[in-house]
Scaffold this active site. Structure first.
Site, PDB file in Angstrom:
ATOM      1  N   LYS A 203     -22.025 -29.393 -24.895  1.00 32.96           N
ATOM      2  CA  LYS A 203     -21.939 -30.847 -25.140  1.00 32.96           C
ATOM      3  C   LYS A 203     -23.196 -31.306 -25.876  1.00 32.96           C
ATOM      4  O   LYS A 203     -24.076 -31.970 -25.322  1.00 32.96           O
ATOM      5  CB  LYS A 203     -21.705 -31.612 -23.832  1.00 32.96           C
ATOM      6  CG  LYS A 203     -21.073 -32.984 -24.051  1.00 32.96           C
ATOM      7  CD  LYS A 203     -20.456 -33.506 -22.779  1.00 32.96           C
ATOM      8  CE  LYS A 203     -19.988 -34.940 -22.847  1.00 32.96           C
ATOM      9  NZ  LYS A 203     -18.994 -35.240 -23.875  1.00 32.96           N
TER      10      LYS A 203
ATOM     11  N   TYR B 291     -25.835 -33.937 -24.001  1.00 40.78           N
ATOM     12  CA  TYR B 291     -25.563 -35.199 -23.320  1.00 40.78           C
ATOM     13  C   TYR B 291     -24.440 -35.045 -22.317  1.00 40.78           C
ATOM     14  O   TYR B 291     -23.735 -34.034 -22.300  1.00 40.78           O
ATOM     15  CB  TYR B 291     -25.262 -36.312 -24.327  1.00 40.78           C
ATOM     16  CG  TYR B 291     -23.867 -36.310 -24.925  1.00 40.78           C
ATOM     17  CD1 TYR B 291     -23.480 -35.360 -25.865  1.00 40.78           C
ATOM     18  CD2 TYR B 291     -22.930 -37.268 -24.556  1.00 40.78           C
ATOM     19  CE1 TYR B 291     -22.213 -35.372 -26.411  1.00 40.78           C
ATOM     20  CE2 TYR B 291     -21.653 -37.291 -25.103  1.00 40.78           C
ATOM     21  CZ  TYR B 291     -21.308 -36.336 -26.031  1.00 40.78           C
ATOM     22  OH  TYR B 291     -20.048 -36.343 -26.561  1.00 40.78           O
TER      23      TYR B 291
ATOM     24  N   LEU C  78     -14.541 -28.564 -25.679  1.00 39.30           N
ATOM     25  CA  LEU C  78     -15.382 -28.901 -24.534  1.00 39.30           C
ATOM     26  C   LEU C  78     -14.550 -28.729 -23.252  1.00 39.30           C
ATOM     27  O   LEU C  78     -13.415 -29.219 -23.196  1.00 39.30           O
ATOM     28  CB  LEU C  78     -15.842 -30.356 -24.644  1.00 39.30           C
ATOM     29  CG  LEU C  78     -16.840 -30.758 -23.552  1.00 39.30           C
ATOM     30  CD1 LEU C  78     -18.217 -30.191 -23.883  1.00 39.30           C
ATOM     31  CD2 LEU C  78     -16.907 -32.258 -23.399  1.00 39.30           C
TER      32      LEU C  78
ATOM     33  N   GLU D 199      -8.668 -30.605 -29.959  1.00 44.95           N
ATOM     34  CA  GLU D 199      -8.842 -31.614 -28.910  1.00 44.95           C
ATOM     35  C   GLU D 199      -9.015 -32.966 -29.594  1.00 44.95           C
ATOM     36  O   GLU D 199      -8.969 -33.069 -30.819  1.00 44.95           O
ATOM     37  CB  GLU D 199     -10.048 -31.287 -28.022  1.00 44.95           C
ATOM     38  CG  GLU D 199     -11.362 -31.190 -28.767  1.00 44.95           C
ATOM     39  CD  GLU D 199     -12.535 -30.733 -27.890  1.00 44.95           C
ATOM     40  OE1 GLU D 199     -12.517 -30.971 -26.674  1.00 44.95           O
ATOM     41  OE2 GLU D 199     -13.486 -30.157 -28.467  1.00 44.95           O
TER      42      GLU D 199
HETATM   43  N1  PDD Z   1     -16.415 -37.211 -24.386  1.00 43.54           N
HETATM   44  N2  PDD Z   1     -13.626 -33.163 -25.625  1.00 43.54           N
HETATM   45  C1  PDD Z   1     -14.630 -33.759 -26.271  1.00 43.54           C
HETATM   46  C2  PDD Z   1     -14.964 -33.317 -27.647  1.00 43.54           C
HETATM   47  C3  PDD Z   1     -15.364 -34.786 -25.645  1.00 43.54           C
HETATM   48  O1  PDD Z   1     -16.395 -35.372 -26.282  1.00 43.54           O
HETATM   49  C4  PDD Z   1     -14.988 -35.197 -24.343  1.00 43.54           C
HETATM   50  C5  PDD Z   1     -15.732 -36.275 -23.598  1.00 43.54           C
HETATM   51  C6  PDD Z   1     -13.916 -34.542 -23.715  1.00 43.54           C
HETATM   52  C7  PDD Z   1     -13.470 -34.888 -22.310  1.00 43.54           C
HETATM   53  O2  PDD Z   1     -14.424 -34.449 -21.370  1.00 43.54           O
HETATM   54  P1  PDD Z   1     -14.596 -35.182 -19.970  1.00 43.54           P
HETATM   55  O3  PDD Z   1     -13.239 -35.211 -19.370  1.00 43.54           O
HETATM   56  O4  PDD Z   1     -15.534 -34.304 -19.254  1.00 43.54           O
HETATM   57  O5  PDD Z   1     -15.139 -36.563 -20.265  1.00 43.54           O
HETATM   58  C8  PDD Z   1     -13.257 -33.526 -24.384  1.00 43.54           C
HETATM   59  C9  PDD Z   1     -17.274 -38.194 -23.790  1.00 43.54           C
HETATM   60  C10 PDD Z   1     -16.578 -39.102 -22.839  1.00 43.54           C
HETATM   61  C11 PDD Z   1     -18.036 -38.913 -24.891  1.00 43.54           C
HETATM   62  O6  PDD Z   1     -18.461 -38.227 -25.804  1.00 43.54           O
HETATM   63  O7  PDD Z   1     -18.229 -40.139 -24.822  1.00 43.54           O
END
Ligand code: PDD
Length: 285
Positions: free
Chosen positions: A147, A33, A203, A179
């Site tokens: 992801k 996703y 991620l 994280e």
């Molecule tokens: N989540 N780490 C994890 C485990 C994440 O699920 C996310 C983002 C991030 C930050 O990534 P980015 O800056 O590319 O959004 C780091 C999304 C927003 C979600 O699962 O809703």
């Protein structure tokens, strides 16, 4: 009000959208996703999100039949049909529907589902007060750089956070913070931002990448290294980054107050710069 969502080539009211009970995303979590932010009706850094989508799909050998331009067009159509000014577009691709068998099915088309979520991002009330974070063990698998839609670890961590009166969980493994459950974790010491290096353990955040691209104009330096929970409790400031939260100050970790319980100047400044960047569509040079 009902949204218009996208499912396998069709735009439908959400009540009418269907996927198979045999979909491998549903049965095995065999899918990928992405979440891209929308600000002022425009996608933020969508190209970078789609590049990460392509990489994630490559890592699980899921062939994406859609070009980046086709996927951007669907994003934009959903923004238009749902009149989204601020919020996000969720995209999920799975290996498709086939009778339950672990190994990949042959000649099965992937399932693509996309929908919008209207949300106040730029003036999110949490940005004024800062958020509370609680720590918990990182229970996830060994390929967190992908992801994947397998999100049971983050679901349990977020529920723990919610039950603890916090808005995010920081996941801890071998004594260090990996994280957030759905965000990148940062601490600040003096003029230095600290966040851990990219690897299979986290991620690669698109928002993280954008923040690092601004550093030259902020006067901050970046130390890419792991940090322990104790170090975070002692930090001058802490914050998270993600497509949903942009840059969000953290004012408490496990009940310990950070920066006197108020958003710190570093997080506030980085948030301003990020929102400026996002309003321009978030395209990095
Ligand atoms: N989540 N780490 C994890 C485990 C994440 O699920 C996310 C983002 C991030 C930050 O990534 P980015 O800056 O590319 O959004 C780091 C999304 C927003 C979600 O699962 O809703």
């Amino acid at each position: 009000m009902s949204r218009i969502v996208y499912v396998n080539g069709e735009y439908l009211p959400e009540e009418e959208a269907r996927i198979s009970i045999f979909d491998r995303g549903f049965i095995f979590g065999d899918g990928i996703y992405e979440v891209s932010a929308v600000l002022g009706g425009k996608l933020v850094d969508c190209d970078a999100h789609l590049a990460r989508l392509e990489r994630s799909c490559g890592e699980i050998r899921l062939d994406l039949p859609w070009s980046r331009a086709e996927l951007i067009a669907i994003h934009e159509e959903l923004i238009k049909r749902n009149a989204i000014d601020e919020g996000g577009i969720y995209l999920q691709v799975s290996r498709g529907a086939a009778d339950r068998d672990f190994a990949f099915p042959k000649d099965v088309a992937p399932t693509l589902v996309m929908f919008s979520q209207a949300r106040n991002l730029s003036e999110a009330p949490a940005a004024k007060t800062g958020i509370k974070v609680v720590s918990c063990p990182d229970l996830r698998w060994a390929r967190r750089d992908i992801k994947s839609v397998n999100l049971l670890g983050p679901v349990l961590a977020k529920q723990f956070a919610a039950e603890s009166g916090a808005q995010e969980a920081w996941l801890v493994e071998d004594g260090v913070v990996t994280e957030g459950a759905s965000s990148t974790a940062w601490i600040v010491k003096g003029k230095t931002l600290i966040s851990r290096p990219l690897s299979n353990k986290v991620l690669p955040g698109i928002t993280r990448k954008a923040v690092l691209a601004f550093l030259a104009e902020t006067g901050f330096t970046f130390e890419e290294r792991t940090f322990t929970l104790d170090e975070a409790l002692d930090a001058e400031e802490a914050f998270i980054t993600s497509a949903n939260s942009f840059v969000m100050p953290v004012v408490s970790i496990d009940g310990h107050t950070i920066h006197n319980g108020a958003p710190g100047p570093t997080a506030i400044r980085l948030r301003e710069i990020y929102i400026d960047f996002a309003r321009k569509g978030g395209v990095l040079g």
